[in-house]
Design an enzyme around this catalytic site. Structure first.
Site, PDB file in Angstrom:
ATOM      1  N   GLU A   1       0.865  -1.177   0.000  1.00  0.00           N
ATOM      2  CA  GLU A   1       0.000   0.000   0.000  1.00  0.00           C
ATOM      3  C   GLU A   1       0.898   1.222   0.000  1.00  0.00           C
ATOM      4  O   GLU A   1       1.728   1.379   0.897  1.00  0.00           O
ATOM      5  CB  GLU A   1      -0.859   0.043   1.261  1.00  0.00           C
ATOM      6  CG  GLU A   1      -2.119  -0.774   1.231  1.00  0.00           C
ATOM      7  CD  GLU A   1      -2.977  -0.475   2.454  1.00  0.00           C
ATOM      8  OE1 GLU A   1      -3.326   0.705   2.658  1.00  0.00           O
ATOM      9  OE2 GLU A   1      -3.264  -1.414   3.207  1.00  0.00           O
TER      10      GLU A   1
ATOM     11  N   ASP B   1      -6.888   7.763   9.559  1.00  0.00           N
ATOM     12  CA  ASP B   1      -5.551   7.468  10.061  1.00  0.00           C
ATOM     13  C   ASP B   1      -5.285   8.097  11.417  1.00  0.00           C
ATOM     14  O   ASP B   1      -5.742   9.199  11.721  1.00  0.00           O
ATOM     15  CB  ASP B   1      -4.496   7.943   9.055  1.00  0.00           C
ATOM     16  CG  ASP B   1      -4.553   7.162   7.761  1.00  0.00           C
ATOM     17  OD1 ASP B   1      -4.523   5.926   7.846  1.00  0.00           O
ATOM     18  OD2 ASP B   1      -4.633   7.772   6.682  1.00  0.00           O
TER      19      ASP B   1
END
Length: 268
Positions: free
Chosen positions: A49, A60
């Site tokens: 990723e 996040d």
């Protein structure tokens, strides 16, 4: 073989889970990030990723937020990220790459331009947490035109209706979020994680790989997840190791490679 097929091939041995690290492009600087990604691929990562920095990464936690802010300060943009993918491919790296980012930068770049440009750079697919399948029709069609994957996420609190929707629109694998929250290392994984994986596998009838991310930070945790899932995703722990290496004057590339090797050994 197109991008979707390359990702599917990476998961083809369903008897053993694959490792999929996340790393932010441009952190702690662009050349070092490329070296770290290359080292991860050489050390056992079956897929990668690649984080596309964004100023408001809502899914996040603090670790990845910090890395994306540093990368933005270093001048990273969508265009620079695509150039970075091209540089990695120019090194001869064949590991499937999924660009992980958010929809706003893509819209600003131009959705109809972004997908072919990403394809031309060597990307194989996308993970866009704030673009759910019921809103992704146009982008999904663009991905299909280029043979690229668009990966969707499921959380432990996803309803059966949401699970059915995600499964209906998934081709490469399904990203299972281990916790209801943001990314980041956890001292312990949820006790209900295996039940969550089993629930989705039962509904999907084991027809598509299931990769688990969020909170996995050690070889022991990776081994535990690998016993139930088809893929293990590790991001914040890798970035933390890189950050500590930089702050203490160690080689961040070597530190990242050693960590990925330890994860690979644990899940195999």
């Amino acid at each position: 073989m197109n991008g979707l097929e390359r990702i599917q091939e990476a998961f083809s041995n369903r008897r053993r889970a694959v490792l999929m690290p996340y790393f932010t492009l441009g952190y702690p600087d662009l050349p070092t990030s490329l070296d770290i990604i290359a080292a991860c691929c050489a050390s056992g990562a079956a897929l990668m990723e690649l984080g596309v920095p964004f100023s408001d990464p809502l899914a996040d936690g603090p670790t990845i937020q910090h890395s994306t802010q540093v990368a933005l300060q270093n001048g990273m943009s969508v265009r620079e990220c695509l150039k970075a993918v091209s540089k990695l491919r120019a090194r001869g790296i064949t590991t499937p790459f999924l660009l992980m980012g958010y929809v706003n930068p893509i819209l600003r770049y131009g959705m109809e331009k972004f997908t072919p440009d990403a394809h031309a750079s060597g990307a194989d697919g996308f993970i866009i947490p704030d673009l759910p399948p019921d809103e992704a029709g146009a982008f999904s069609s663009l991905c299909e035109e280029k043979g690229m994957a668009l990966v969707h996420l499921l959380a432990p609190n996803s309803t059966d209706e949401r699970v059915d929707l995600v499964l209906a629109h998934s081709r490469a694998f399904v990203y299972l979020v281990s916790i209801t929250g943001i990314t980041g290392e956890q001292n312990a994984l949820p006790e209900t994680l295996n039940d969550f994986i089993g629930r989705i596998r039962a509904i999907s009838k084991d027809k598509i790989p299931l990769a688990v991310g969020f909170g996995i930070g050690s070889p022991a945790q990776a081994k535990s997840v690998a016993a139930q899932a088809d893929g293990v995703i590790v991001g914040s722990a890798l970035i933390n190791i890189t950050r500590r290496a930089v702050e203490t004057g160690l080689d961040p590339v070597a530190a990242a490679a050693d960590f990925i090797k330890s994860l690979t050994e644990a899940i195999n």
